[in-house]
Design an enzyme around this catalytic site. Structure first.
Site, PDB file in Angstrom:
ATOM      1  NE  ARG A   1       7.918   6.238  -0.541  1.00 47.86           N
ATOM      2  CZ  ARG A   1       7.202   7.364  -0.598  1.00 47.86           C
ATOM      3  NH1 ARG A   1       6.699   7.763  -1.736  1.00 47.86           N
ATOM      4  NH2 ARG A   1       7.006   8.077   0.471  1.00 47.86           N
TER       5      ARG A   1
ATOM      6  CB  THR B   1       1.108  13.001  10.647  1.00 51.42           C
ATOM      7  OG1 THR B   1       1.410  13.886   9.588  1.00 51.42           O
ATOM      8  CG2 THR B   1      -0.027  13.545  11.460  1.00 51.42           C
TER       9      THR B   1
ATOM     10  CB  ALA C   1       4.439   9.408  -3.680  1.00 49.71           C
TER      11      ALA C   1
ATOM     12  CB  THR D   1      -1.772  14.265   0.338  1.00 48.64           C
ATOM     13  OG1 THR D   1      -2.538  15.024  -0.572  1.00 48.64           O
ATOM     14  CG2 THR D   1      -0.575  13.694  -0.374  1.00 48.64           C
TER      15      THR D   1
ATOM     16  CB  SER E   1      11.658   6.441   3.407  1.00 49.09           C
ATOM     17  OG  SER E   1      10.969   5.900   2.319  1.00 49.09           O
ATOM     18  CG  HIS E   2      12.134   7.925  -0.881  1.00 47.54           C
ATOM     19  ND1 HIS E   2      11.011   7.523  -0.189  1.00 47.54           N
ATOM     20  CD2 HIS E   2      11.886   9.180  -1.312  1.00 47.54           C
ATOM     21  CE1 HIS E   2      10.121   8.509  -0.219  1.00 47.54           C
ATOM     22  NE2 HIS E   2      10.629   9.522  -0.893  1.00 47.54           N
TER      23      HIS E   2
ATOM     24  CG  ASP F   1      11.186   2.975  -0.608  1.00 51.84           C
ATOM     25  OD1 ASP F   1      10.878   1.804  -0.293  1.00 51.84           O
ATOM     26  OD2 ASP F   1      10.730   3.964  -0.015  1.00 51.84           O
TER      27      ASP F   1
END
Length: 573
Positions: free
Chosen positions: A310, A49, A401, A375, A149-150, A305
């Site tokens: 984020r 996902t 997060a 989540t 991403s990070h 980020d």
């Protein structure tokens, strides 16, 4: 080398379009490194996902051009099965500043256009929220962002949005994965960028697209609080990512004039030279932006980020130091702020099962709705979208997060609109002679100080399945506290201490939630892939008249340490 492995490696070499990764594989063959070859050809980088994410390296277990091409071919085939007008509606593609991202994005565009599907490709790097925005904005059938991403520098990833602008959820993930497996057995065909343009299928998203997102933030109903923005001072870092230009622009649009960018981290750099790990939650990642804030005595030290979805913030204390807020603290500050300003028809908020329960208490006190999902932002947005009504629009969603969706222009976490909203909240408080700490304290006085912690526990390979073990005989006491209710998300049942049950409306997942007397909570999530479990703890401590934030936090921390130690001692080793 066994014959089957030799065949798979040869087949890969014959199809890999990238001389660098072909060379990498050839070197492994020449040095006889069979163990490494076995690992790289032991399966396929799994599409889930969150799409794909992995280390950039040759072979089907890595992120590389052939994997990206096969993935795009599988995604294109799935879209053609599912969306009758995909060819004309097309797919939006954007990418971050990592070394391979632009090439991977161009490969994805070349595959889809060769399949007869229109593609909208960003002309340069783009923050992830811009692509999520672009899908509904252009009425596209899907979106792709090439980003890790990070994650550390050696990673890259491939994230997919559905036509509603939210990240994909089941059954699309497994449907796409099946199509990728099939595509991987066939020779891929792709256009070069020139051929794609000549076919009339490729539209480059130029500056007007970036300006449409900028204008969207300017016009967003939740970002219209222009109370003395000139009072706010903040330092900012893009963390070597793609956020700086847009972040500085949307802050200036909102009238925030005292903005100090960290020059050493402003430009995109796939090596991330000044941070060990480009994640604002990691120790040391915020050092430079806090140093910049100190230099200017700024109120806030803010970070995005590297793909700017984020948002992290450290806030100046009375003593002049800077303290990081947790994701839950930012989440509840946003929730409270937005719900107290929103019209009655815009009161739906969402959070996840492992985030603080404080948002739901604040929502209840303000006569608003708070939904709790599994989540992951994919659940927050898809559930928020499905549950909103004309009289109760989705206002806000967050996960601990550092992910926040402020308003619903973007149906995903958006670190840029969050940055503007946090500056506006800070300005409003400053105009009243107050700080972020004053607002947090007021919320805690009303609802109790909520402290949350997460612990991963590595288990011996011989340890019995913890979920099964706990389900066999549900504990009546945990850490000396009575269990008031147990939620078993795998069966969708909530069991109360008196034995009565009710159903829970969440997709099945291997998660157990124990709510204890005194407001404490523990959530147990066994890992599906390795011998470990994640435990999420929450304690709630009432604030008395003599308490300060420091004193109640110290008391809650002592309780938390005892709680974690007692709970872990009770688990099978």
């Amino acid at each position: 080398m066994d014959t089957q492995l030799k065949f798979r490696v040869k087949h890969w070499l014959d199809n890999d379009p990238d001389p660098r990764t072909r060379q990498e594989l050839q070197a492994l063959i020449d040095t006889g490194n069979e163990a490494e070859l076995q690992q790289r050809f032991s399966g396929r980088l799994a599409f889930g996902t969150a799409g794909l994410r992995g280390v950039v390296k040759a072979g089907p277990m890595g992120m590389n051009r052939l994997v990206v091409q096969q993935t795009s071919s599988g995604l294109g085939a799935y879209l053609m099965q599912q969306v009758s007008d995909v060819a004309t509606r097309g797919v939006v593609i954007g990418y971050d500043g990592r070394h391979d991202s632009k090439q991977f994005a161009h490969d994805a565009a070349g595959i889809l256009t060769s399949m007869g599907i229109n593609v909208y490709l960003t002309c340069k790097i783009a923050p992830t929220p811009l692509v999520a925005f672009g899908v509904p904005h252009l009425n596209a059938a899907a979106g792709i962002v090439v980003t890790a991403s990070h994650n550390p520098p050696q990673y890259n990833g491939y994230k997919v949005y559905w036509g509603n602008g939210a990240q994909i959820i089941p059954p699309h993930d497994s449907g796409i994965a099946a199509c990728i497996d099939k595509a991987a057995t066939q020779k891929v065909r792709l256009h070069t960028l020139e051929e794609a343009k000549a076919s009339g299928r490729l539209v480059m998203l130029e500056d007007d697209f970036y300006q449409a997102y900028r204008q969207g933030i300017k016009d967003a109903p939740v970002l219209q609080n222009h109370t003395q923005p000139e009072l706010v001072s903040l330092s900012y870092t893009a963390m070597h990512g793609v956020g700086a230009e847009m972040a500085e622009t949307v802050l200036a649009d909102a009238g925030v004039t005292q903005v100090y960018s960290v020059a050493a981290q402003r430009e995109p750099d796939g090596d991330f030279p000044t941070v060990n790990f480009p994640n604002p939650e990691e120790k040391g990642a915020m050092d430079l932006v806090i140093a910049e804030a100190k230099k200017h005595d700024a109120m806030l030290a803010c970070a995005n980020d590297p793909d700017a979805d984020r948002f992290a913030v450290a806030v100046r204390t009375k003593a002049g130091d800077y303290q990081m807020l947790t994701g839950d603290q930012v989440g509840v500050l946003f929730g409270h702020y937005l719900m107290t300003h929103a019209p009655e028809t815009n009161r739906l908020t969402c959070t996840t099962i492992v985030s603080s329960s404080l948002l739901s208490k604040v929502a209840a006190s303000l006569d608003a709705t708070c939904l709790t999902t599994l989540t992951g932002f994919k659940w927050l947005t898809n559930v928020g979208m499905a549950e909103q009504t004309e009289d109760n629009q989705c206002l806000f969603a967050y996960e601990e997060a550092l992910g926040y969706m402020v308003g619903s222009m973007v149906w995903d976490k958006d670190g840029l609109s969050a940055l503007v909203a946090f500056a506006q909240l800070t300005a409003e408080l400053a105009s009243q002679g107050q700080t972020i700490w004053d607002r947090l304290e007021a919320i805690y006085r009303a609802h109790g100080f909520h402290l949350n912690a997460q612990v991963s526990i590595a288990l011996k390979p011989t340890t019995p399945n913890i979920g099964e073990h706990l389900r066999k005989a549900l504990p009546k006491m945990i850490a000396g506290k009575q269990v008031l209710s147990t939620d078993d998300i795998s069966s969708g049942a909530r069991t109360f201490s008196d034995g009565t049950t009710e159903s829970i409306d969440l997709p099945a997942s291997d998660v157990l939630i124990f709510k204890l007397e005194g407001g404490a909570r523990v959530i147990v999530r066994p890992s599906g892939t390795e011998p470990k479990i994640k435990c999420y703890y929450e304690v709630v401590e009432a604030m008395n008249d003599t308490d300060t934030l420091q004193s109640v936090q110290a008391r809650a921390q002592t309780k938390m340490d005892e709680f974690i130690a007692a709970h872990q001692a009770s688990l099978p080793q």
